[in-house]
Each structure stands twice: as structure tokens, then as C-alpha cells.
Design a protein around this motif. Structure first.
Motif, PDB file in Angstrom:
ATOM      1  N   GLY A 263      35.876  27.632  63.118  1.00  0.00           N
ATOM      2  CA  GLY A 263      36.811  27.087  63.669  1.00  0.00           C
ATOM      3  C   GLY A 263      37.972  26.349  62.919  1.00  0.00           C
ATOM      4  O   GLY A 263      39.014  26.002  63.028  1.00  0.00           O
TER       5      GLY A 263
ATOM      6  N   ARG B 234      41.798  31.623  60.242  1.00  0.00           N
ATOM      7  CA  ARG B 234      40.801  30.677  60.865  1.00  0.00           C
ATOM      8  C   ARG B 234      39.493  31.489  60.944  1.00  0.00           C
ATOM      9  O   ARG B 234      39.427  32.638  60.969  1.00  0.00           O
ATOM     10  CB  ARG B 234      41.194  30.269  62.222  1.00  0.00           C
ATOM     11  CG  ARG B 234      40.202  29.344  62.715  1.00  0.00           C
ATOM     12  CD  ARG B 234      41.009  28.877  63.986  1.00  0.00           C
ATOM     13  NE  ARG B 234      42.220  27.967  64.154  1.00  0.00           N
ATOM     14  CZ  ARG B 234      42.587  26.979  63.544  1.00  0.00           C
ATOM     15  NH1 ARG B 234      41.472  26.164  63.366  1.00  0.00           N
ATOM     16  NH2 ARG B 234      43.490  26.353  63.458  1.00  0.00           N
TER      17      ARG B 234
ATOM     18  N   ASN C 267      36.108  32.642  62.433  1.00  0.00           N
ATOM     19  CA  ASN C 267      35.721  32.642  63.857  1.00  0.00           C
ATOM     20  C   ASN C 267      34.186  33.456  63.816  1.00  0.00           C
ATOM     21  O   ASN C 267      34.273  34.250  62.979  1.00  0.00           O
ATOM     22  CB  ASN C 267      36.707  33.691  64.664  1.00  0.00           C
ATOM     23  CG  ASN C 267      36.478  33.742  65.962  1.00  0.00           C
ATOM     24  OD1 ASN C 267      36.042  32.861  66.610  1.00  0.00           O
ATOM     25  ND2 ASN C 267      36.492  35.087  66.714  1.00  0.00           N
TER      26      ASN C 267
END
Length: 275
Positions: free
Chosen positions: A186, A256, A258
Motif C-alpha cells: 500500500g 505503489r 500491491n
């Protein structure tokens, strides 16, 4: 955490103006110091070379106070601040221009102070330091370079270790991101594409998870490696990036992390810097 030690004396020489001009406006100098001193190295010298426009300061109190506070903050972090005054000149057409080149001061200091050091870190992307690096290496010192955007290719290749500053966790902070989240699912990190499969339209990015001595341990499957790996689909690449140009170390991506079925996936990719 690895308990390996570099066991040496380090000197850090920061070209503050160069770092500022090339993406380091929010650079965290305590992280730069911590990176230099990884492996419990002893910081014998921490020199920060800054420029100061006394002419502007006499009429711009915001600049004067901001600059003074910045220099004080550097001193609080253990840096010796070396100030180079900007001198103003006029060319033949009457155009006014300023000069405050601190390269000579940094280079001379690094050479003179090197006899008490085992390792030197130069924070700058200026190619004028290539010869300084070579001379320091002939004296038996290990020379590391941290640069941001527009770092000289010759300087990158001459250093014993070159690390793009954008890759060092939390050194160039993200807007609205707390430092503790770097590397967690995250969170946003930065890395470069080290492998790409053109026909199947996917690749892998390498990013630094933490500051550790062993940067030569690039295989993220090694528990002592400071690096992590994330895969990406070509559809996630920024619009201005052509997959045919991958892999490359010259492009630094922000993305980001994930959690996916295949492992760690890079999403929301954007171009963070060009070296």
C-alpha cells in the motif's frame, strides 16, 4: 537486520546547490547522513557546501531568514556548513549574472581531509568531480556518489558505488506519505526496471527496502538483501515511457506496492526522475 559492519571512517561532502537544483528541494539530510554511515561507520567529516546571496538577503527578509534557518538545521544534524557568497557580474551586453561555484572548495577539502578517512561519499551529480574521485581512489579510498536528476554519466561510472538519491528510503519524501510506510504493501516506493519481457508485456522493478551495508546483494530472495522486487504490466507504465526502452537504470519510477497472487505488483506507476 544484518549485523555486518563496514568498520571505517567516512567523510560526507554535499554539494547542496546541485542537489537542490536537481530534485532535492525537500531532501532529508539526516537520511543522507544515515545512509553514509550504514554499517556503523564513524562520520569523521560531514561537510555541506551552500551558496548565499547577501545582496538578495539585504532586501528579501523571507530569503534571509529561510536560508539562515536552513543552515542552522544542517548544523543541528551534525554538518559543518561552508558558505560560498554569490558574486555578481555584468557581461558585455550589460546582463547581470551571479557566480558562486563551491566545486573547488569541496574538491580541495575532500583531498586534504582524505588522509584521515577510509571512505568518502560525494552528494552531487556534477561531472567536474570525476577527477577528484579518481585521485581519491588512487589514495586507496572507496568513493561513493549519490546524485539526483541530470547526474553526470562519467561521474556515475567512475564511483565505486553510485546510488540515485530517489531510491534511498525516505530521503526524498513523498507528498502526504509518512516515512514509516516505505516498503509496506500500500505504500509508495521508487525503483528501476532491471528486466523486461517484450513479447509478453511485463517486467520487474527493483527497489530498496531498507538501508543496509550489502548493496552488492541484489537478489531479493536473499534475506540479507536490502532490495525488493515487484512485477508490472506494460499497461501500468506512464504514457511517456515506451516499453522498447526497457530495461534501463536511467529511469526512476515511483509506484505503489500491491499484494497480488503472483507476489508484489507495482501499480500507479509514474516517472519520478531521469538520470
Amino acid at each position: 537486520m544484518s549485523n555486518r559492519r563496514l568498520g571505517n571512517k567516512i567523510g560526507v561532502f554535499v554539494d547542496v546547490s546541485n542537489m537542490y537544483r536537481n530534485g532535492g528541494q525537500r531532501l532529508r539530510y539526516e537520511i543522507l547522513r544515515d545512509f553514509a554511515c550504514r554499517g556503523e561507520a564513524e562520520p569523521v567529516r560531514l561537510n555541506a557546501y551552500v551558496t548565499y546571496d547577501s545582496d538578495r538577503a539585504s532586501r528579501d527578509f523571507v530569503y534571509r531568514d529561510g536560508t539562515t534557518n536552513f543552515h542552522s538545521a544542517l548544523r543541528d544534524l551534525g554538518y559543518k556548513v561552508i558558505v560560498k557568497e554569490i558574486r555578481w557580474y555584468q557581461d558585455e551586453n550589460g546582463n547581470r549574472f551571479g557566480k558562486a561555484d563551491s566545486d573547488l572548495d569541496l574538491g580541495v577539502d575532500a583531498l586534504l581531509q582524505s588522509e584521515n578517512l577510509d571512505r568518502i561519499l560525494i552528494a552531487s551529480g556534477d561531472g567536474d568531480f570525476v577527477k577528484i574521485v579518481q585521485v581519491l581512489q588512487t589514495r586507496g579510498l572507496r568513493v561513493e556518489v549519490i546524485g539526483l536528476e541530470n547526474t553526470s554519466r562519467d561521474l556515475r561510472h567512475e564511483a565505486d558505488l553510485f546510488v540515485p538519491g530517489h531510491l534511498i528510503p525516505n530521503m526524498i519524501p513523498f507528498d502526504g506519505e509518512t516515512p514509516e510506510t516505505w516498503g509496506e504493501f500500500g505504500s509508495r516506493v521508487r525503483g528501476w526496471c532491471y528486466w523486461h519481457h517484450a513479447s509478453q508485456s511485463y517486467g520487474f522493478l527493483r527497489y530498496m527496502k531498507r538501508i543496509e551495508p550489502g548493496f552488492w546483494s541484489a537478489d531479493s530472495r536473499n534475506p540479507d538483501s536490502p532490495y525488493g522486487t515487484a512485477f508490472f504490466h506494460d499497461s501500468s507504465l506512464p504514457e511517456e515511457i515506451q516499453p522498447a526502452g526497457l530495461p534501463t537504470r536511467s529511469l526512476i519510477f515511483e509506484f505503489r506496492l500491491n499484494q497480488a497472487e503472483r507476489g508484489v505488483e507495482a501499480v500507479n506507476m509514474r516517472l519520478a526522475a531521469r538520470l
